[in-house]
Scaffold this motif. Sequence first.
Motif, PDB file in Angstrom:
ATOM      1  N   ASP A  91       7.032 -20.158  18.389  1.00 47.39           N
ATOM      2  CA  ASP A  91       6.707 -19.117  19.358  1.00 47.39           C
ATOM      3  C   ASP A  91       5.307 -19.302  19.933  1.00 47.39           C
ATOM      4  O   ASP A  91       5.011 -18.816  21.025  1.00 47.39           O
ATOM      5  CB  ASP A  91       6.792 -17.736  18.695  1.00 47.39           C
ATOM      6  N   LEU A  92       4.451 -19.986  19.178  1.00 50.09           N
ATOM      7  CA  LEU A  92       3.076 -20.256  19.611  1.00 50.09           C
ATOM      8  C   LEU A  92       2.672 -21.638  19.130  1.00 50.09           C
ATOM      9  O   LEU A  92       2.879 -21.978  17.959  1.00 50.09           O
ATOM     10  CB  LEU A  92       2.115 -19.218  19.016  1.00 50.09           C
ATOM     11  N   ILE A  93       2.112 -22.432  20.035  1.00 54.68           N
ATOM     12  CA  ILE A  93       1.527 -23.727  19.677  1.00 54.68           C
ATOM     13  C   ILE A  93       0.092 -23.736  20.181  1.00 54.68           C
ATOM     14  O   ILE A  93      -0.170 -23.453  21.353  1.00 54.68           O
ATOM     15  CB  ILE A  93       2.302 -24.910  20.280  1.00 54.68           C
ATOM     16  N   VAL A  94      -0.820 -24.053  19.269  1.00 56.56           N
ATOM     17  CA  VAL A  94      -2.244 -24.166  19.595  1.00 56.56           C
ATOM     18  C   VAL A  94      -2.673 -25.609  19.382  1.00 56.56           C
ATOM     19  O   VAL A  94      -2.416 -26.199  18.326  1.00 56.56           O
ATOM     20  CB  VAL A  94      -3.094 -23.243  18.692  1.00 56.56           C
ATOM     21  N   ALA A  95      -3.315 -26.188  20.382  1.00 55.67           N
ATOM     22  CA  ALA A  95      -3.914 -27.530  20.245  1.00 55.67           C
ATOM     23  C   ALA A  95      -5.326 -27.434  20.834  1.00 55.67           C
ATOM     24  O   ALA A  95      -5.588 -27.893  21.944  1.00 55.67           O
ATOM     25  CB  ALA A  95      -3.078 -28.584  20.953  1.00 55.67           C
ATOM     26  N   TRP A  96      -6.203 -26.805  20.070  1.00 55.57           N
ATOM     27  CA  TRP A  96      -7.550 -26.525  20.567  1.00 55.57           C
ATOM     28  C   TRP A  96      -8.481 -27.692  20.238  1.00 55.57           C
ATOM     29  O   TRP A  96      -8.712 -28.009  19.085  1.00 55.57           O
ATOM     30  CB  TRP A  96      -8.088 -25.223  19.951  1.00 55.57           C
ATOM     31  N   ASP A  97      -9.013 -28.325  21.272  1.00 60.41           N
ATOM     32  CA  ASP A  97      -9.957 -29.444  21.125  1.00 60.41           C
ATOM     33  C   ASP A  97      -9.415 -30.525  20.192  1.00 60.41           C
ATOM     34  O   ASP A  97     -10.128 -31.059  19.347  1.00 60.41           O
ATOM     35  CB  ASP A  97     -11.319 -28.943  20.626  1.00 60.41           C
ATOM     36  N   SER A  98      -8.146 -30.852  20.363  1.00 60.93           N
ATOM     37  CA  SER A  98      -7.544 -31.867  19.508  1.00 60.93           C
ATOM     38  C   SER A  98      -6.889 -32.985  20.304  1.00 60.93           C
ATOM     39  O   SER A  98      -7.265 -34.152  20.151  1.00 60.93           O
ATOM     40  CB  SER A  98      -6.528 -31.235  18.544  1.00 60.93           C
ATOM     41  N   ILE A  99      -5.939 -32.657  21.184  1.00 60.50           N
ATOM     42  CA  ILE A  99      -5.219 -33.747  21.840  1.00 60.50           C
ATOM     43  C   ILE A  99      -6.072 -34.467  22.878  1.00 60.50           C
ATOM     44  O   ILE A  99      -5.708 -35.562  23.302  1.00 60.50           O
ATOM     45  CB  ILE A  99      -3.875 -33.281  22.439  1.00 60.50           C
ATOM     46  N   PHE A 100      -7.226 -33.903  23.234  1.00 68.41           N
ATOM     47  CA  PHE A 100      -8.104 -34.651  24.146  1.00 68.41           C
ATOM     48  C   PHE A 100      -8.756 -35.850  23.458  1.00 68.41           C
ATOM     49  O   PHE A 100      -9.397 -36.671  24.098  1.00 68.41           O
ATOM     50  CB  PHE A 100      -9.108 -33.766  24.861  1.00 68.41           C
ATOM     51  N   HIS A 101      -8.559 -35.970  22.147  1.00 67.86           N
ATOM     52  CA  HIS A 101      -9.017 -37.159  21.421  1.00 67.86           C
ATOM     53  C   HIS A 101      -8.016 -38.312  21.505  1.00 67.86           C
ATOM     54  O   HIS A 101      -8.339 -39.433  21.109  1.00 67.86           O
ATOM     55  CB  HIS A 101      -9.234 -36.838  19.945  1.00 67.86           C
ATOM     56  N   LEU A 102      -6.802 -38.050  21.954  1.00 68.44           N
ATOM     57  CA  LEU A 102      -5.771 -39.086  21.969  1.00 68.44           C
ATOM     58  C   LEU A 102      -6.030 -40.100  23.077  1.00 68.44           C
ATOM     59  O   LEU A 102      -6.617 -39.765  24.109  1.00 68.44           O
ATOM     60  CB  LEU A 102      -4.396 -38.454  22.183  1.00 68.44           C
ATOM     61  N   PRO A 103      -5.578 -41.341  22.887  1.00 69.22           N
ATOM     62  CA  PRO A 103      -5.710 -42.326  23.967  1.00 69.22           C
ATOM     63  C   PRO A 103      -5.051 -41.830  25.253  1.00 69.22           C
ATOM     64  O   PRO A 103      -4.079 -41.064  25.218  1.00 69.22           O
ATOM     65  CB  PRO A 103      -4.979 -43.555  23.406  1.00 69.22           C
ATOM     66  N   LEU A 104      -5.575 -42.267  26.363  1.00 70.28           N
ATOM     67  CA  LEU A 104      -5.142 -41.789  27.678  1.00 70.28           C
ATOM     68  C   LEU A 104      -3.631 -41.911  27.872  1.00 70.28           C
ATOM     69  O   LEU A 104      -2.990 -40.990  28.393  1.00 70.28           O
ATOM     70  CB  LEU A 104      -5.881 -42.571  28.771  1.00 70.28           C
ATOM     71  N   GLU A 105      -3.060 -43.022  27.431  1.00 70.27           N
ATOM     72  CA  GLU A 105      -1.632 -43.250  27.659  1.00 70.27           C
ATOM     73  C   GLU A 105      -0.743 -42.304  26.853  1.00 70.27           C
ATOM     74  O   GLU A 105       0.469 -42.202  27.104  1.00 70.27           O
ATOM     75  CB  GLU A 105      -1.251 -44.705  27.357  1.00 70.27           C
ATOM     76  N   HIS A 106      -1.321 -41.586  25.903  1.00 67.23           N
ATOM     77  CA  HIS A 106      -0.533 -40.655  25.090  1.00 67.23           C
ATOM     78  C   HIS A 106      -0.677 -39.202  25.540  1.00 67.23           C
ATOM     79  O   HIS A 106      -0.008 -38.319  24.989  1.00 67.23           O
ATOM     80  CB  HIS A 106      -0.916 -40.781  23.622  1.00 67.23           C
ATOM     81  N   GLN A 107      -1.522 -38.943  26.527  1.00 70.56           N
ATOM     82  CA  GLN A 107      -1.709 -37.565  26.973  1.00 70.56           C
ATOM     83  C   GLN A 107      -0.402 -36.958  27.491  1.00 70.56           C
ATOM     84  O   GLN A 107       0.020 -35.887  27.042  1.00 70.56           O
ATOM     85  CB  GLN A 107      -2.799 -37.484  28.042  1.00 70.56           C
ATOM     86  N   GLU A 108       0.235 -37.621  28.428  1.00 68.94           N
ATOM     87  CA  GLU A 108       1.465 -37.069  29.011  1.00 68.94           C
ATOM     88  C   GLU A 108       2.578 -36.924  27.983  1.00 68.94           C
ATOM     89  O   GLU A 108       3.169 -35.838  27.879  1.00 68.94           O
ATOM     90  CB  GLU A 108       1.924 -37.927  30.190  1.00 68.94           C
ATOM     91  N   PRO A 109       2.916 -37.960  27.199  1.00 68.70           N
ATOM     92  CA  PRO A 109       4.017 -37.782  26.244  1.00 68.70           C
ATOM     93  C   PRO A 109       3.757 -36.720  25.185  1.00 68.70           C
ATOM     94  O   PRO A 109       4.690 -36.050  24.743  1.00 68.70           O
ATOM     95  CB  PRO A 109       4.213 -39.169  25.626  1.00 68.70           C
ATOM     96  N   VAL A 110       2.502 -36.536  24.792  1.00 68.66           N
ATOM     97  CA  VAL A 110       2.220 -35.508  23.783  1.00 68.66           C
ATOM     98  C   VAL A 110       2.349 -34.112  24.381  1.00 68.66           C
ATOM     99  O   VAL A 110       2.926 -33.214  23.750  1.00 68.66           O
ATOM    100  CB  VAL A 110       0.843 -35.736  23.123  1.00 68.66           C
ATOM    101  N   VAL A 111       1.857 -33.881  25.588  1.00 68.54           N
ATOM    102  CA  VAL A 111       2.038 -32.577  26.216  1.00 68.54           C
ATOM    103  C   VAL A 111       3.530 -32.294  26.415  1.00 68.54           C
ATOM    104  O   VAL A 111       4.006 -31.177  26.163  1.00 68.54           O
ATOM    105  CB  VAL A 111       1.266 -32.478  27.546  1.00 68.54           C
TER     106      VAL A 111
END
Length: 198
Positions: A103-123
């Motif tokens: 019902d709630l997902i929080v990703a606060w100051d975390s996924i911006f550490h991922l490599p650029l190519e993984h931003q879209e698939p992770v979101v």
Amino acid sequence: MRPSQLAKSYDKIARQWNTDMIGSEYGIPMIDRAIQYCTEKKTALDVGCGSGGRIINRIMENGFELTAIDVSEGMLELARENHPQVRFEQADIIEWGTTERFDLIVAWDSIFHLPLEHQEPVVEKLCRFLNPQGILVYTFGDAEGAHEDTWLGEKFGYSSIGIDANLKILSENGCQCRHLELDQYPLNHVSVIARNSR
């Protein structure tokens, strides 16, 4: 920066991070706003939970059953001490999967550490993990590209695909932006709340 390298950097600063952040109110207004948007408050996921503290406390105070993951075992050791009632898992969100929906997902100051190519698939993945009408709140940079920076004497990688690309991914995956804020202006820090409209 690979997640394994990120984990090592956070392992080294875990105790200092915990000391500095455990009682902080940083980000709490946006977390509170995201929780207010929740039509159900049963299940929550915290991606990159660190040692816990303010965000986990807020989630638990609102009655959610929480799953929390982080790539750093050093952070999770402290998180387990701080929140013995929470289910923690050492995991890389790039690889991690679950049949649970939240019902709630929080990703606060975390996924911006991922490599650029993984931003879209992770979101995209986080959107899929939402229950109908579920809420996603996360942060990213208001700039496109990748860079490294030093914090507490350790190197950390950062990357972003920017505001327009994030909003496009959310929309294409059935999530409608409910609130977007450049919450540390003039710094390039963006927080967004989206609802699964499917």
